[in-house]
Design an enzyme around this catalytic site. Sequence first.
Site, short mmCIF file in Angstrom:
data_model
loop_
_atom_site.label_atom_id
_atom_site.label_comp_id
_atom_site.label_asym_id
_atom_site.label_seq_id
_atom_site.Cartn_x
_atom_site.Cartn_y
_atom_site.Cartn_z
N ASN A 61 0.83 -1.21 0.00
CA ASN A 61 0.00 0.00 0.00
C ASN A 61 0.86 1.26 0.00
OD1 ASN A 61 -2.37 -1.46 0.06
ND2 ASN A 61 -2.77 -1.15 2.23
N ARG A 429 -11.04 -3.68 -14.61
CA ARG A 429 -9.93 -4.55 -14.21
C ARG A 429 -10.35 -5.99 -14.46
NH1 ARG A 429 -6.25 -1.38 -11.44
NH2 ARG A 429 -7.11 0.34 -10.21
N HIS A 489 -15.54 3.95 -14.90
CA HIS A 489 -15.37 3.11 -13.72
C HIS A 489 -16.64 2.32 -13.41
CE1 HIS A 489 -14.60 2.49 -9.26
NE2 HIS A 489 -13.48 2.07 -9.79
N TYR A 522 -12.58 -9.21 -2.13
CA TYR A 522 -13.28 -7.94 -1.92
C TYR A 522 -14.76 -8.20 -1.66
CZ TYR A 522 -9.26 -5.56 -4.17
OH TYR A 522 -8.02 -5.09 -4.50
N ARG A 618 -14.07 2.49 4.81
CA ARG A 618 -12.90 1.64 5.01
C ARG A 618 -11.61 2.45 5.07
NH1 ARG A 618 -9.41 -0.24 1.18
NH2 ARG A 618 -10.90 0.19 -0.47
#
Length: 857
Positions: A61, A429, A489, A522, A618
């Site tokens: 990250n 993706r 997106h 996820y 989050r």
Amino acid sequence: MLSESSISPEGGDHVPVPASPFMQNRELSWLTFNQRVLDQGADPTVPLLERLNFVSIFWSNLQEFFMVRVGSLTDLSLVKKRIIDSKTNMTPSEQLDAIYERCHELYPIQEQTFAQVRDLLAEAGIRHLTEASLDEEQRAFLRRYLELNVMPFLSPQIVNSRHPFPHLENGALYVVVRLDEAAADKKKDAADGAEKNDRIEKEDKVGKATAKQTKKAKNLAAEGVTLGIIPMPRQCERVIQLPGEGFPFILIEDALEFIAADVFSMYTVKHTNVICVTRNADLDSTEGTDENDEDYREHMKRILKKRSRLAPVRLESERKLSKTVSDFLLERLDLKPHQVFATSCPLDMSYTFGLAGRIDAKLAAKLVNQPFSPQWPADLDRNRPIIEQVAEAETLLSYPYESMDAFVQLLREASTDPSVISIKITLYRLASQSHLAEALIAAAENGKEVTALFELRARFDESNNIAWSQRFEQAGANVIYGFRDFKVHSKICCITRQTERGVQHITQLGTGNYNEKTAKLYTDLSFITADETIGRDATEFFRNMGLENASNNYDILWVAPLQIKPMIIARIDREIERAQAGEPSGLFFKTNSITDKDIIEKIAEASQAGVPVTLFVRGISCIVPGIEGYTDNVRVVSIVGRLLEHSRIYGFGPHDAMDLYLSSADLMTRNMEKRIEIAWPVLGESLRREITDYIDVSLKDTAKLRELLPDKSYTPLGFFAPADENGEKELFDSQEYFIEDAKARKLAAAAETAVRDANRAKAEKAAAAANAPAPAARSDEREDAVQGDCADRSEDAPNGAFAGGSEAPAIDERQPDRPRAKTQSEAIEISPAGIVFVEGGKPKKRGLISRLLGLGK
């Protein structure tokens, strides 16, 4: 970054507006989020190898953060105009100073966490060794191993006035070796002793002037710092297993330090270190191109080549660099001392995820999470075509608790279904090996009209998307790209069929990507419907995408950049009006991050009007809750756990009457204004209840849920867990609960199917015996005639009650209510693991799942 900032006139007369008291900087908030990730590495309730993986996630990250966010701020700091953060009025330079200062605080925490986990793993038999901790047998083995398997692939080089400093690749590891120049000269003189007379004779012949020039050249070559650099060989294993009990290992970079003196045998090695350079990777994909003159895909290939050569933003080393080496590297890399980080942790932590596969299976099982597989959705019959079932009733899949396989199967069926005319989908993706993509390619090859909108600018997935887009074109699919000014997106797929009743659209809308790999990690929601209005909007959406038209001409969908933000603000205004009128009101948002200033200010306005606001965030939260007079009624909570919370949910109104929307968009300015995003309403009462139950269970988490405090810190792990009479806390992990719930629902559905099939077989046998036609069995009705009938999963039954008026026994108040009504077989053993055995309507045996589901008292 400009989307989160404002530009002020040049000059020194500008007086900035005071920073908002209820907002914080997005970069500093993100660093706090990453510390929460690191906290999982210190959580004793997490298995050891999983804790090590969390340290690795913290590292990766931070790597991306420096490449993107720090890289972007570095670029902005060079702009002459005054650019300030819209929420804190910090300039890019001020933000960079704060980021580097905060990171220098985080590195020691990472070191401490890593050292603790490494020591505990060593006790378990997984020993991460360094050169200093090797015994003689291990040293001998390592030397032989390196000579045979590593040395042939090394490309060492020296750096001095005659050998230029090499380009250090972004994120690559290098062993840097400080060489003793004087000792090197002595070795060289000794080695050249046999040729000394020959050199003297040559100097006599060329004359004194030439000899003087030759001597001068030699002196110049030896001036300055002399370094050796060893790049990590890509062909070699990173983790080298050593002899010894358990699993002792050494990383290749530490092993290369062990043989550095052999690599540079003509020199004397003073000391070694391992370094890594992080470079700016924030590319402007529109820079330097006219898309009319160059194929966009080729342009993106060219742009990607620049990434590895952009300016450095960070230098890391495994130990503190000597002043000589540090000064040399800083000068060559154009970095400042505060951009250097020394750490005892490995500079590349990616090796951690492969350790479990290298050790004994029994030992690994104790050190990792109990594995789980996403379950086949209980609402879908695996023995019937998916396309028929979703045409009959809308479906909501919850990843990763439920599998993406059902949606992939839908696409496979569509690829061969004669009634299917076209399939259109947006792809942001994809997995490198994707069954979903293969199903779409098969559809194109079967003559279906397949339109795939590839967003080639999905950061760090650009190359993968380019490769897939080429395969789609080769298969005959119509490939289009995103807008020049907006990333696409959205997650939407539209299957168009020609049926007896006319044209039918089956539309899938998702909160996350079409990536089978991340769908197992996820949490996301995938909605599939044959609703005509949504179908018309879906076809309109793809028509607009083909024309590069950012439209708001939709009946039911909200599409950014023109609709989502204005609609959210309008719905917040409605809740403000309700609160001011004394009516029940409320707001709920589940999002990865909240950074948009307009939405934050509107939420603060709602808070001041008395609207209770819950934000389930989050990552980044630029709104600070609990600030008197501003955000008194705002609560911000976060879950960082085994799975990555990724779904986006918007809720307007009080809990029991909340209007729900699902979306692909976070509450960030980039999503609201710079991307094509979709939000859609949840209209079916059963699905609405599923989502509100999901929210309720998540908010009752006491293991991983943490709350943001007014001082910008978070409550510690386990803060909300009740303690028993011995003072020990009983933790409830909502993600683990949903994992077990999906298993239980699948087993219950399987039991119900078994009962139904048995009833059907019995009825057919009876009908055959009576020489009468067998009654057709309906998949959605109960078979009441047979003892052992499953309880009806009635959508109208109250939560916690079974059909027929029989309520489930009460559960422990510390456990959440069941998120969905469950099926239950009264005569069939649903699970040998102890979920529930029912006899005469009463539970005989309970296990973990039955306790969580409220099936036992």
